[in-house]
Design a protein around this motif. Sequence first.
Motif, PDB file in Angstrom:
ATOM      1  N   GLN A  23       0.825  -1.208   0.000  1.00 23.59           N
ATOM      2  CA  GLN A  23       0.000   0.000   0.000  1.00 23.59           C
ATOM      3  C   GLN A  23       0.860   1.260   0.000  1.00 23.59           C
ATOM      4  OE1 GLN A  23      -2.500  -0.661   3.426  1.00 23.59           O
ATOM      5  NE2 GLN A  23      -4.034  -1.788   2.240  1.00 23.59           N
ATOM      6  N   ILE A  24       1.924   1.250   0.782  1.00 27.78           N
ATOM      7  CA  ILE A  24       2.832   2.405   0.803  1.00 27.78           C
ATOM      8  C   ILE A  24       3.532   2.541  -0.550  1.00 27.78           C
ATOM      9  CG2 ILE A  24       4.955   3.338   1.823  1.00 27.78           C
ATOM     10  CD1 ILE A  24       3.998   2.106   4.508  1.00 27.78           C
ATOM     11  N   ALA A  25       3.994   1.439  -1.112  1.00 28.69           N
ATOM     12  CA  ALA A  25       4.669   1.474  -2.412  1.00 28.69           C
ATOM     13  C   ALA A  25       3.733   1.999  -3.491  1.00 28.69           C
ATOM     14  CB  ALA A  25       5.171   0.082  -2.780  1.00 28.69           C
ATOM     15  N   SER A  38       2.854  10.612   8.558  1.00 26.56           N
ATOM     16  CA  SER A  38       3.098  10.020   9.875  1.00 26.56           C
ATOM     17  C   SER A  38       2.510   8.618   9.982  1.00 26.56           C
ATOM     18  CB  SER A  38       2.534  10.923  10.981  1.00 26.56           C
ATOM     19  OG  SER A  38       1.150  11.093  10.823  1.00 26.56           O
ATOM     20  N   GLU A  39       1.392   8.368   9.315  1.00 25.53           N
ATOM     21  CA  GLU A  39       0.805   7.024   9.337  1.00 25.53           C
ATOM     22  C   GLU A  39       1.709   6.021   8.618  1.00 25.53           C
ATOM     23  OE1 GLU A  39      -3.113   4.627   7.711  1.00 25.53           O
ATOM     24  OE2 GLU A  39      -3.239   6.795   7.950  1.00 25.53           O
ATOM     25  N   ASP A  40       2.263   6.432   7.472  1.00 20.86           N
ATOM     26  CA  ASP A  40       3.195   5.558   6.745  1.00 20.86           C
ATOM     27  C   ASP A  40       4.416   5.240   7.604  1.00 20.86           C
ATOM     28  OD1 ASP A  40       1.603   5.651   4.414  1.00 20.86           O
ATOM     29  OD2 ASP A  40       2.677   7.407   3.655  1.00 20.86           O
ATOM     30  N   ARG A  42       4.628   5.308  10.866  1.00 21.50           N
ATOM     31  CA  ARG A  42       4.208   4.444  11.971  1.00 21.50           C
ATOM     32  C   ARG A  42       4.069   3.003  11.477  1.00 21.50           C
ATOM     33  NH1 ARG A  42       1.103   7.781  14.052  1.00 21.50           N
ATOM     34  NH2 ARG A  42      -0.680   7.506  12.692  1.00 21.50           N
ATOM     35  N   THR A  43       3.496   2.839  10.285  1.00 25.57           N
ATOM     36  CA  THR A  43       3.348   1.503   9.701  1.00 25.57           C
ATOM     37  C   THR A  43       4.706   0.862   9.470  1.00 25.57           C
ATOM     38  OG1 THR A  43       1.249   2.067   8.645  1.00 25.57           O
ATOM     39  CG2 THR A  43       2.470   0.222   7.698  1.00 25.57           C
ATOM     40  N   LEU A  44       5.645   1.623   8.938  1.00 27.58           N
ATOM     41  CA  LEU A  44       6.991   1.090   8.706  1.00 27.58           C
ATOM     42  C   LEU A  44       7.671   0.715  10.020  1.00 27.58           C
ATOM     43  CD1 LEU A  44       8.190   3.486   5.867  1.00 27.58           C
ATOM     44  CD2 LEU A  44       7.654   1.045   5.658  1.00 27.58           C
ATOM     45  N   ASN A  45       7.533   1.560  11.028  1.00 25.71           N
ATOM     46  CA  ASN A  45       8.136   1.251  12.339  1.00 25.71           C
ATOM     47  C   ASN A  45       7.503   0.013  12.955  1.00 25.71           C
ATOM     48  OD1 ASN A  45      10.079   3.284  12.470  1.00 25.71           O
ATOM     49  ND2 ASN A  45       8.609   4.770  13.238  1.00 25.71           N
ATOM     50  N   ASN A  46       6.179  -0.098  12.873  1.00 33.87           N
ATOM     51  CA  ASN A  46       5.499  -1.279  13.407  1.00 33.87           C
ATOM     52  C   ASN A  46       5.920  -2.536  12.660  1.00 33.87           C
ATOM     53  OD1 ASN A  46       4.105   0.256  15.278  1.00 33.87           O
ATOM     54  ND2 ASN A  46       2.242   0.388  14.072  1.00 33.87           N
ATOM     55  N   SER A  47       6.068  -2.411  11.350  1.00 34.09           N
ATOM     56  CA  SER A  47       6.505  -3.556  10.544  1.00 34.09           C
ATOM     57  C   SER A  47       7.896  -4.000  10.955  1.00 34.09           C
ATOM     58  CB  SER A  47       6.487  -3.200   9.054  1.00 34.09           C
ATOM     59  OG  SER A  47       5.175  -2.944   8.626  1.00 34.09           O
ATOM     60  N   TYR A  48       8.776  -3.032  11.159  1.00 36.40           N
ATOM     61  CA  TYR A  48      10.140  -3.338  11.586  1.00 36.40           C
ATOM     62  C   TYR A  48      10.146  -4.054  12.936  1.00 36.40           C
ATOM     63  CZ  TYR A  48      14.949  -2.657  13.072  1.00 36.40           C
ATOM     64  OH  TYR A  48      16.221  -2.860  13.525  1.00 36.40           O
ATOM     65  N   GLU A  49       9.366  -3.553  13.887  1.00 37.44           N
ATOM     66  CA  GLU A  49       9.300  -4.181  15.202  1.00 37.44           C
ATOM     67  C   GLU A  49       8.737  -5.604  15.107  1.00 37.44           C
ATOM     68  OE1 GLU A  49      10.665  -3.061  17.989  1.00 37.44           O
ATOM     69  OE2 GLU A  49      11.357  -1.347  16.816  1.00 37.44           O
ATOM     70  N   THR A  50       7.728  -5.801  14.283  1.00 35.32           N
ATOM     71  CA  THR A  50       7.148  -7.133  14.102  1.00 35.32           C
ATOM     72  C   THR A  50       8.157  -8.076  13.462  1.00 35.32           C
ATOM     73  OG1 THR A  50       4.920  -6.203  13.909  1.00 35.32           O
ATOM     74  CG2 THR A  50       5.249  -8.433  13.056  1.00 35.32           C
TER      75      THR A  50
END
Length: 66
Positions: A23-25, A38-40, A42-50
């Motif tokens: 979706q970001i791409a 900021s949502e993108d 946050r999504t990238l940071n959450n993905s990294y943590e997961t």
Amino acid sequence: KEFSEIMGQMDFELNKIGVNLNQIAKKLNTYLGYQLDSEDKRTLNNSYETLKKCFVLLQKYMDHIP
């Protein structure tokens, strides 16, 4: 049994990450000059943590993977 459940959950989480990244791409490729909001971020940071959590789990269960 625990291993199978964990791998199933990990599969779900990794698929969700893939959907979010796609979706970001799409936004980046569709809109000229699009900047991550900021949502993108946050999504990238959450993905990294997961992904880090998945890696730790894979290390723990490495002996169970054929």
